[in-house]
Design a protein around this motif. Structure first.
Motif, PDB file in Angstrom:
ATOM      1  N   GLN A 216      -6.680  -4.647 -14.846  1.00 37.87           N
ATOM      2  CA  GLN A 216      -5.085  -4.624 -14.315  1.00 37.87           C
ATOM      3  C   GLN A 216      -4.670  -3.688 -13.565  1.00 37.87           C
ATOM      4  N   MET A 217      -5.291  -2.570 -13.148  1.00 39.75           N
ATOM      5  CA  MET A 217      -4.900  -1.788 -12.277  1.00 39.75           C
ATOM      6  C   MET A 217      -5.260  -2.305 -10.853  1.00 39.75           C
ATOM      7  N   LEU A 218      -6.233  -3.097 -10.809  1.00 36.54           N
ATOM      8  CA  LEU A 218      -6.787  -3.772  -9.674  1.00 36.54           C
ATOM      9  C   LEU A 218      -5.769  -4.675  -9.346  1.00 36.54           C
ATOM     10  N   LYS A 219      -5.373  -5.672 -10.298  1.00 42.53           N
ATOM     11  CA  LYS A 219      -4.386  -6.725 -10.090  1.00 42.53           C
ATOM     12  C   LYS A 219      -3.076  -6.092  -9.675  1.00 42.53           C
ATOM     13  N   PHE A 220      -2.798  -4.902 -10.388  1.00 42.19           N
ATOM     14  CA  PHE A 220      -1.271  -4.295 -10.045  1.00 42.19           C
ATOM     15  C   PHE A 220      -1.215  -3.870  -8.720  1.00 42.19           C
ATOM     16  N   ALA A 221      -2.296  -3.381  -8.410  1.00 40.47           N
ATOM     17  CA  ALA A 221      -2.387  -2.495  -6.858  1.00 40.47           C
ATOM     18  C   ALA A 221      -2.322  -3.657  -5.752  1.00 40.47           C
ATOM     19  N   ALA A 222      -3.243  -4.541  -6.059  1.00 38.09           N
ATOM     20  CA  ALA A 222      -3.185  -5.618  -4.727  1.00 38.09           C
ATOM     21  C   ALA A 222      -2.011  -6.467  -4.736  1.00 38.09           C
ATOM     22  N   GLY A 223      -1.150  -6.545  -5.929  1.00 35.32           N
ATOM     23  CA  GLY A 223       0.169  -7.155  -5.741  1.00 35.32           C
ATOM     24  C   GLY A 223       1.388  -6.400  -5.729  1.00 35.32           C
ATOM     25  N   SER A 224       1.076  -5.090  -5.746  1.00 40.95           N
ATOM     26  CA  SER A 224       2.346  -4.279  -5.350  1.00 40.95           C
ATOM     27  C   SER A 224       2.775  -3.779  -3.780  1.00 40.95           C
ATOM     28  N   ALA A 225       3.865  -3.800  -3.489  1.00 39.98           N
ATOM     29  CA  ALA A 225       4.416  -3.468  -2.322  1.00 39.98           C
ATOM     30  C   ALA A 225       4.196  -1.972  -1.843  1.00 39.98           C
ATOM     31  N   ARG A 226       4.177  -1.263  -2.836  1.00 40.26           N
ATOM     32  CA  ARG A 226       3.787   0.136  -2.722  1.00 40.26           C
ATOM     33  C   ARG A 226       2.508   0.466  -2.054  1.00 40.26           C
ATOM     34  N   ARG A 227       2.403   1.708  -1.405  1.00 37.09           N
ATOM     35  CA  ARG A 227       1.138   2.141  -0.475  1.00 37.09           C
ATOM     36  C   ARG A 227       0.278   3.216  -1.040  1.00 37.09           C
ATOM     37  N   ARG A 228       0.881   3.878  -2.226  1.00 35.95           N
ATOM     38  CA  ARG A 228       0.176   5.091  -2.783  1.00 35.95           C
ATOM     39  C   ARG A 228       0.193   4.913  -4.269  1.00 35.95           C
ATOM     40  N   PHE A 229      -0.970   5.125  -4.924  1.00 44.28           N
ATOM     41  CA  PHE A 229      -1.390   5.082  -6.397  1.00 44.28           C
ATOM     42  C   PHE A 229      -1.968   6.416  -6.964  1.00 44.28           C
ATOM     43  N   ILE A 230      -1.534   6.718  -7.708  1.00 41.75           N
ATOM     44  CA  ILE A 230      -2.086   8.147  -8.598  1.00 41.75           C
ATOM     45  C   ILE A 230      -2.831   7.200  -9.523  1.00 41.75           C
ATOM     46  N   VAL A 231      -4.442   7.576  -9.630  1.00 48.14           N
ATOM     47  CA  VAL A 231      -5.042   6.753 -10.610  1.00 48.14           C
ATOM     48  C   VAL A 231      -5.453   7.654 -11.791  1.00 48.14           C
ATOM     49  N   HIS A 239     -13.281   3.438  -6.072  1.00 52.45           N
ATOM     50  CA  HIS A 239     -14.178   2.779  -5.268  1.00 52.45           C
ATOM     51  C   HIS A 239     -13.671   1.211  -5.285  1.00 52.45           C
ATOM     52  N   SER A 240     -13.694   0.548  -6.435  1.00 49.25           N
ATOM     53  CA  SER A 240     -13.152  -0.806  -6.433  1.00 49.25           C
ATOM     54  C   SER A 240     -11.792  -1.023  -5.851  1.00 49.25           C
ATOM     55  N   LEU A 241     -10.892   0.184  -6.117  1.00 52.58           N
ATOM     56  CA  LEU A 241      -9.576  -0.078  -5.646  1.00 52.58           C
ATOM     57  C   LEU A 241      -9.465   0.035  -4.252  1.00 52.58           C
ATOM     58  N   LYS A 242     -10.200   1.061  -3.527  1.00 51.77           N
ATOM     59  CA  LYS A 242     -10.385   1.124  -2.137  1.00 51.77           C
ATOM     60  C   LYS A 242     -10.785  -0.025  -1.394  1.00 51.77           C
ATOM     61  N   LYS A 243     -11.711  -0.356  -1.966  1.00 49.34           N
ATOM     62  CA  LYS A 243     -12.757  -1.832  -1.542  1.00 49.34           C
ATOM     63  C   LYS A 243     -11.793  -3.120  -1.229  1.00 49.34           C
ATOM     64  N   ALA A 244     -10.792  -3.199  -2.474  1.00 53.66           N
ATOM     65  CA  ALA A 244     -10.021  -4.315  -2.622  1.00 53.66           C
ATOM     66  C   ALA A 244      -8.977  -4.204  -1.767  1.00 53.66           C
TER      67      ALA A 244
END
Ligand code: 13P
Ligand code: SF4
Length: 304
Positions: A216-231, A239-244
């Motif tokens: 769900q983090m991967l989906k959320f980050a991809a769909g969000s208009a925000r640029r920065r995320f604290i994980v 790694h997966s988040l940056k790659k996508a």
């Protein structure tokens, strides 16, 4: 060197008619050679539907066991025999049987982070992706036992309003993350969204913006208009988040959030696993059949 290993893995994969599945917490190099990366639910779905003859499971033992329960005709390999999940080992079948004896009318929901024996004693299995929907679907008049993660369990209680009997298990890796870690990261990056895993403790959950499984983090980050995320989970997912999401920034809340078991698998071990067809994970048939029922009920609940 890595290139050579990757070529050998690709050749052996064809020869063995194998598929490589990797959890989002695996090291980047292993994620990159996988046919499928994902969260526990996504990997279970993939394990159930693949037509490969061999599944190389880059994750921890309960994940490979889940694949063996769903696909008994396939050879399931765990490249590192000692890659376990301490949380899954916090309840065994004897302890669950005793609890069930004390609450005979209760339904048992187990987190997928459990042994096959514990799944076999459960009515339903769930992952952090579908736990809310699964518990909401249960009859309102039935008592529920939830094992083994008290944090995921309390998160479900808070969100659904369903009281549950919680087992006191927890993830040692997520336990290293504190609310102070979150506060510090927020002070440095006030514009960032805080995405946390429900395996985090209640103080961390309370100061988060979003509570999400790794998928769900991967989906959320991809769909969000925000640029920065604290994980706020195990650092492998960065790694997966940056790659996508190459244009976005992902900040690990703490560099101590490392699951040592997830990090035991390396490219070399994946190669050796395919060369020697090791370490085979199997589940005794009587346990497998009963555990399968709990998993089938889980796979019917796909979150929207
Ligand atoms: P998910 O990938 O399903 O969010 O699970 C996290 C985890 O800790 C797996 O062991
Ligand atoms: Fe188990 Fe925690 Fe590691 Fe996940 S991160 S495999 S729950 S110890």
């Amino acid at each position: 060197m890595a290139g050579e290993i990757i070529e050998k893995i690709a050749a052996l994969k064809r020869q063995r008619r194998a598929v490589i599945l990797a959890h989002n917490y695996q090291i980047g190099e292993v994620q990159d050679i996988a046919d499928f990366t994902g969260d526990s639910l996504g990997l279970s779905i993939e394990a159930a539907k693949t037509d490969a003859e061999t599944i190389v499971f880059c994750g921890v033992r309960f994940m490979a066991e889940t694949a063996a329960i769903l696909s008994p005709e396939k050879t399931v390999l765990l490249p590192e025999a000692m890659a376990g999940c301490p949380m899954a080992d916090m309840i065994d079948a004897k302890q669950l049987a005793e609890l069930k004896k004390r609450r005979p009318a209760a339904l048992v929901v187990c987190y997928v982070n459990t042994t096959a024996e514990v799944k076999a004693l459960s009515d339903y299995c769930c992952t952090s992706s579908n736990a809310l929907q699964l518990v909401r679907s249960l009859p309102a008049d039935r008592e529920i036992i939830f094992v083994p993660d008290r944090n995921l369990g309390q998160y479900i209680v808070d969100r659904t309003g369903r009281e549950m009997i919680l087992w006191p298990g927890y993830c040692l890796t997520h336990a290293r993350i504190t609310a102070e870690d979150v506060a510090k990261a927020r002070a440095t990056y006030p514009d960032a969204v805080v995405m946390s895993h429900p395996e985090c403790n209640s103080e961390v959950r309370a100061c988060s913006d979003e509570l999400l499984s790794t998928g769900q983090m991967l989906k959320f980050a991809a769909g969000s208009a925000r640029r920065r995320f604290i994980v706020v989970t195990e650092i492998g997912i960065i790694h997966s988040l940056k790659k996508a999401n190459p244009g976005k920034e992902f900040i690990p809340v703490s560099d101590r959030a490392v699951c040592p078991n997830m990090k035991k698998i390396t490219l070399e071990k994946v190669l050796w696993s395919l060369q020697d067809m090791q370490y085979r994970v199997t589940v005794p048939e009587d346990i497998r059949v009963r555990a399968r029922l709990a998993l089938d009920r889980m796979l019917e609940v796909i979150p929207k």
